[in-house]
Design a protein around this motif. Structure first.
Motif, PDB file in Angstrom:
ATOM      1  N   GLU A 108      23.416  -5.680  10.162  1.00 35.20           N
ATOM      2  CA  GLU A 108      24.253  -6.592   8.712  1.00 35.20           C
ATOM      3  C   GLU A 108      22.768  -6.847   8.078  1.00 35.20           C
ATOM      4  OE1 GLU A 108      25.659 -10.133   8.061  1.00 35.20           O
ATOM      5  OE2 GLU A 108      24.011 -10.820  10.019  1.00 35.20           O
ATOM      6  N   THR A 109      22.245  -6.815   8.402  1.00 37.49           N
ATOM      7  CA  THR A 109      20.905  -6.766   7.113  1.00 37.49           C
ATOM      8  C   THR A 109      20.679  -6.280   6.526  1.00 37.49           C
ATOM      9  OG1 THR A 109      19.534  -8.174   8.795  1.00 37.49           O
ATOM     10  CG2 THR A 109      18.189  -7.831   6.625  1.00 37.49           C
ATOM     11  N   PRO A 110      20.759  -6.117   5.107  1.00 43.66           N
ATOM     12  CA  PRO A 110      20.895  -4.629   3.882  1.00 43.66           C
ATOM     13  C   PRO A 110      19.755  -3.656   4.248  1.00 43.66           C
ATOM     14  CG  PRO A 110      20.705  -6.837   3.190  1.00 43.66           C
ATOM     15  CD  PRO A 110      20.908  -7.545   4.256  1.00 43.66           C
ATOM     16  N   ALA A 111      20.427  -2.765   4.271  1.00 51.16           N
ATOM     17  CA  ALA A 111      19.003  -1.665   3.260  1.00 51.16           C
ATOM     18  C   ALA A 111      17.797  -1.714   2.743  1.00 51.16           C
ATOM     19  CB  ALA A 111      20.123  -0.298   3.442  1.00 51.16           C
ATOM     20  N   GLY A 112      17.765  -2.609   2.010  1.00 42.53           N
ATOM     21  CA  GLY A 112      17.031  -2.748   0.846  1.00 42.53           C
ATOM     22  C   GLY A 112      15.805  -3.640   1.897  1.00 42.53           C
ATOM     23  N   VAL A 113      16.390  -4.435   2.466  1.00 44.68           N
ATOM     24  CA  VAL A 113      15.485  -5.269   3.470  1.00 44.68           C
ATOM     25  C   VAL A 113      14.675  -4.376   4.364  1.00 44.68           C
ATOM     26  CG1 VAL A 113      14.696  -6.895   5.830  1.00 44.68           C
ATOM     27  CG2 VAL A 113      15.971  -7.235   3.806  1.00 44.68           C
ATOM     28  N   ASP A 114      13.905  -3.513   4.416  1.00 36.40           N
ATOM     29  CA  ASP A 114      13.723  -2.692   5.568  1.00 36.40           C
ATOM     30  C   ASP A 114      13.057  -2.975   7.070  1.00 36.40           C
ATOM     31  OD1 ASP A 114      11.827  -0.421   6.703  1.00 36.40           O
ATOM     32  OD2 ASP A 114      10.650   0.132   4.734  1.00 36.40           O
ATOM     33  N   HIS A 115      13.930  -1.989   7.582  1.00 34.03           N
ATOM     34  CA  HIS A 115      14.244  -2.643   9.208  1.00 34.03           C
ATOM     35  C   HIS A 115      12.926  -2.269  10.320  1.00 34.03           C
ATOM     36  CE1 HIS A 115      17.941  -3.420   7.599  1.00 34.03           C
ATOM     37  NE2 HIS A 115      18.538  -4.467   9.206  1.00 34.03           N
ATOM     38  N   GLY A 116      12.195  -0.776   9.562  1.00 32.50           N
ATOM     39  CA  GLY A 116      11.172  -0.389  10.411  1.00 32.50           C
ATOM     40  C   GLY A 116      10.079  -0.550   9.603  1.00 32.50           C
ATOM     41  N   GLU A 117       9.964  -1.770   9.024  1.00 37.15           N
ATOM     42  CA  GLU A 117       8.791  -2.840   8.623  1.00 37.15           C
ATOM     43  C   GLU A 117       7.817  -3.132   9.517  1.00 37.15           C
ATOM     44  OE1 GLU A 117       6.784  -1.258   6.164  1.00 37.15           O
ATOM     45  OE2 GLU A 117       4.757  -2.382   6.860  1.00 37.15           O
ATOM     46  N   PRO A 118       8.350  -4.295  10.850  1.00 33.30           N
ATOM     47  CA  PRO A 118       8.087  -4.726  11.515  1.00 33.30           C
ATOM     48  C   PRO A 118       7.920  -4.064  12.702  1.00 33.30           C
ATOM     49  CG  PRO A 118      10.195  -5.721  10.747  1.00 33.30           C
ATOM     50  CD  PRO A 118      10.247  -3.973  10.320  1.00 33.30           C
ATOM     51  N   PHE A 119       7.968  -2.994  12.585  1.00 32.42           N
ATOM     52  CA  PHE A 119       8.065  -2.200  14.414  1.00 32.42           C
ATOM     53  C   PHE A 119       6.858  -1.019  13.731  1.00 32.42           C
ATOM     54  CE2 PHE A 119      12.722  -2.028  14.648  1.00 32.42           C
ATOM     55  CZ  PHE A 119      12.612  -2.833  16.034  1.00 32.42           C
ATOM     56  N   ARG A 120       6.447  -0.595  12.931  1.00 24.15           N
ATOM     57  CA  ARG A 120       5.698   0.209  12.605  1.00 24.15           C
ATOM     58  C   ARG A 120       3.956  -1.112  12.131  1.00 24.15           C
ATOM     59  NH1 ARG A 120       9.134   2.968   8.845  1.00 24.15           N
ATOM     60  NH2 ARG A 120       9.323   1.252   7.080  1.00 24.15           N
ATOM     61  N   GLN A 121       4.553  -2.429  11.810  1.00 21.34           N
ATOM     62  CA  GLN A 121       3.283  -3.248  11.357  1.00 21.34           C
ATOM     63  C   GLN A 121       3.132  -3.658  13.033  1.00 21.34           C
ATOM     64  OE1 GLN A 121       4.615  -5.892   8.994  1.00 21.34           O
ATOM     65  NE2 GLN A 121       4.127  -5.686   7.092  1.00 21.34           N
ATOM     66  N   TRP A 122       3.866  -4.097  13.591  1.00 16.76           N
ATOM     67  CA  TRP A 122       3.584  -4.329  15.049  1.00 16.76           C
ATOM     68  C   TRP A 122       3.035  -2.739  15.816  1.00 16.76           C
ATOM     69  CZ3 TRP A 122       2.387  -9.186  16.695  1.00 16.76           C
ATOM     70  CH2 TRP A 122       3.063 -10.381  16.220  1.00 16.76           C
ATOM     71  N   ALA A 123       3.212  -1.937  15.810  1.00 20.47           N
ATOM     72  CA  ALA A 123       2.730  -0.672  16.146  1.00 20.47           C
ATOM     73  C   ALA A 123       1.468  -0.844  15.435  1.00 20.47           C
ATOM     74  CB  ALA A 123       3.515   0.283  16.103  1.00 20.47           C
ATOM     75  N   ASP A 124       0.759  -0.743  14.250  1.00 17.83           N
ATOM     76  CA  ASP A 124      -0.331  -0.395  13.935  1.00 17.83           C
ATOM     77  C   ASP A 124      -1.470  -2.006  14.255  1.00 17.83           C
ATOM     78  OD1 ASP A 124       0.648   1.199  12.392  1.00 17.83           O
ATOM     79  OD2 ASP A 124       0.165   0.535  10.437  1.00 17.83           O
ATOM     80  N   ARG A 125      -0.670  -2.661  14.209  1.00 20.56           N
ATOM     81  CA  ARG A 125      -1.939  -3.669  14.698  1.00 20.56           C
ATOM     82  C   ARG A 125      -2.370  -3.631  16.544  1.00 20.56           C
ATOM     83  NH1 ARG A 125       0.934  -9.731  13.937  1.00 20.56           N
ATOM     84  NH2 ARG A 125      -1.196 -10.384  15.385  1.00 20.56           N
ATOM     85  N   LEU A 126      -1.533  -3.285  17.156  1.00 19.11           N
ATOM     86  CA  LEU A 126      -1.599  -2.682  18.882  1.00 19.11           C
ATOM     87  C   LEU A 126      -2.322  -1.671  19.131  1.00 19.11           C
ATOM     88  CD1 LEU A 126       1.497  -4.066  20.003  1.00 19.11           C
ATOM     89  CD2 LEU A 126      -0.360  -5.346  20.175  1.00 19.11           C
ATOM     90  N   THR A 127      -2.342  -0.188  18.661  1.00 17.11           N
ATOM     91  CA  THR A 127      -3.098   0.708  17.762  1.00 17.11           C
ATOM     92  C   THR A 127      -4.087   0.182  17.924  1.00 17.11           C
ATOM     93  OG1 THR A 127      -0.797   1.806  17.617  1.00 17.11           O
ATOM     94  CG2 THR A 127      -3.453   3.111  17.172  1.00 17.11           C
ATOM     95  N   GLU A 128      -4.609  -0.440  17.090  1.00 15.95           N
ATOM     96  CA  GLU A 128      -6.018  -0.908  16.744  1.00 15.95           C
ATOM     97  C   GLU A 128      -6.654  -1.174  18.258  1.00 15.95           C
ATOM     98  OE1 GLU A 128      -8.300  -3.227  13.630  1.00 15.95           O
ATOM     99  OE2 GLU A 128      -6.831  -2.058  12.722  1.00 15.95           O
ATOM    100  N   LEU A 129      -6.285  -2.313  18.635  1.00 18.22           N
ATOM    101  CA  LEU A 129      -6.717  -2.824  19.567  1.00 18.22           C
ATOM    102  C   LEU A 129      -6.676  -1.719  20.971  1.00 18.22           C
ATOM    103  CD1 LEU A 129      -5.022  -6.097  19.382  1.00 18.22           C
ATOM    104  CD2 LEU A 129      -7.068  -5.677  20.037  1.00 18.22           C
ATOM    105  N   LEU A 130      -5.155  -0.690  20.699  1.00 19.86           N
ATOM    106  CA  LEU A 130      -4.985   0.126  21.883  1.00 19.86           C
ATOM    107  C   LEU A 130      -6.932   0.715  22.249  1.00 19.86           C
ATOM    108  CD1 LEU A 130      -4.837  -0.369  25.328  1.00 19.86           C
ATOM    109  CD2 LEU A 130      -2.359   1.183  23.728  1.00 19.86           C
ATOM    110  N   GLU A 131      -6.952   1.759  21.072  1.00 23.65           N
ATOM    111  CA  GLU A 131      -7.836   2.574  20.753  1.00 23.65           C
ATOM    112  C   GLU A 131      -9.237   1.485  21.318  1.00 23.65           C
ATOM    113  OE1 GLU A 131      -5.925   5.486  17.562  1.00 23.65           O
ATOM    114  OE2 GLU A 131      -7.000   3.677  16.410  1.00 23.65           O
ATOM    115  N   LEU A 132      -9.471   0.778  20.593  1.00 24.07           N
ATOM    116  CA  LEU A 132     -10.954  -0.020  21.783  1.00 24.07           C
ATOM    117  C   LEU A 132     -10.752  -0.035  22.963  1.00 24.07           C
ATOM    118  CD1 LEU A 132     -12.246  -0.868  18.621  1.00 24.07           C
ATOM    119  CD2 LEU A 132     -11.302  -3.077  18.880  1.00 24.07           C
ATOM    120  N   ALA A 133     -10.117  -0.614  22.994  1.00 23.12           N
ATOM    121  CA  ALA A 133      -9.877  -0.665  24.203  1.00 23.12           C
ATOM    122  C   ALA A 133     -10.234   0.931  25.117  1.00 23.12           C
ATOM    123  CB  ALA A 133      -8.575  -1.217  24.841  1.00 23.12           C
TER     124      ALA A 133
END
Lengths: 216, 216
Positions: A108-133
């Motif tokens: 129900e959160t309007p489309a102007g609020v990006d639903h995908g952004e938090p998923f992408r941000q968490w994925a970016d943070r974790l990918t950096e760590l896992l690539e280091l691993a």
């Protein structure tokens, strides 16, 4: 300077109040007056920082990235594990984070609020760590860090959702421990497994140690 | 008898229309008139079957269990895998299932509609299958079927949510294949792994075979 500091504090107070109200009522049922009342600020102050309910929701969603900070660890995979348990623990005590997760998950959160952004941000943070691993030889050679990370982010999202629906998140940490028990053998080199700590109370212990360190 | 059959059809038409409207608009923004218009039935017929918007939402949520039927397989773990891919495939084409998932996931859905029930029902169905798999020696002796199943249900929920937010579910099947690639080595006996089919197009193939069988 004092004025600028006051502005930062006011903005933070509004954000925390908005997070709590969005957490309890969702986007559609939340009104600016409910946030005003909770934050105890003037209408002018609120509109100065956030010109609309949508901009307020966007800021609450974006606040997610400020959570999940963990102390550095010699083993980068342990840091990834720690982030999940710390966020799980923070979900119990922090209404801003809960509001942020609710807004990202609710359709129900309007489309102007990006639903995908938090998923992408968490994925970016974790990918950096896992690539280091991976560079450090902690992972099986078959692991593709981005795939594993996107699974972790999706899985975490659903596991916390299920915990909320069934036990108001009381068993979230136990469910995260089960998640890691199933995923670690497929990604970590076998020699690492006995030393990794993915027990249910990991988040509480990491946060307590951080607080102790900050206090000393 | 013809009258009873007509009633069943009408109820089904209302349910499917309600599922589609709830999928698009969520609980709060859905009105009975929107469902009436979509279903093309009379107000009297709708209220005969569903006395309120809440009872309509409850029925849509309950419809989830009618999905995910898969043909029996000699390997019960394969049946569990098949259910996830078939539901993933059905999510793409079936608005009633999508509406049902949205209502269960959205916190704005009123508390009178049980958010936990779909989680419990999926977990019960899958636990039965996984316990059978365990009896037949398909699983590693360390597996606790209920824990594994609750992880699968939570993980599936979050993975489909993330796929919806990022690609409107276009890559859901790929994400499910990644999920199984990470979880299977932790639960299946090693000898079973090469023979299990958890490729991304598994759901489409199972459904196509079922349709072919039904048509012949």
């Amino acid at each position: 300077m004092a004025k600028q500091e006051r502005a930062i504090r006011t903005r933070r107070a509004i954000l925390e109040a908005a997070g709590a109200v969005f957490d309890e009522h969702g986007y559609a049922s939340t009104t600016i007056s409910m946030v005003l009342e909770r934050a105890d600020v003037t209408k002018g102050a609120l509109y100065f920082h956030f010109p609309s309910k949508e901009s307020l929701a966007q800021a609450v969603v974006e606040s997610q990235v400020s959570f999940g900070a963990v102390p550095p660890h010699a083993c980068k995979l342990q840091e990834v594990i720690d982030m999940t348990f710390v966020v799980g623990q923070q979900l119990l005590g922090n209404a801003l984070l809960r509001g942020s997760v609710r807004l990202a998950v609710d359709q129900e959160t309007p489309a102007g609020v990006d639903h995908g952004e938090p998923f992408r941000q968490w994925a970016d943070r974790l990918t950096e760590l896992l690539e280091l691993a991976q560079e450090r030889g902690e992972l099986l050679p078959t692991v593709r860090p981005r795939d594993t990370v996107e699974l972790l982010v999706g899985c975490f999202t659903g596991v916390q959702l299920m915990a909320r629906a069934l036990t108001d998140r009381a068993d979230l940490a136990d469910r995260l421990a089960v998640m890691w028990a199933h995923i670690l053998p497929s990604i970590a080199v076998p020699g690492l497994l006995p030393g990794l700590d993915a027990r249910a109370d990991r988040g509480a212990r990491v946060l307590a140690a951080e607080e102790e360190r900050a206090a000393s």
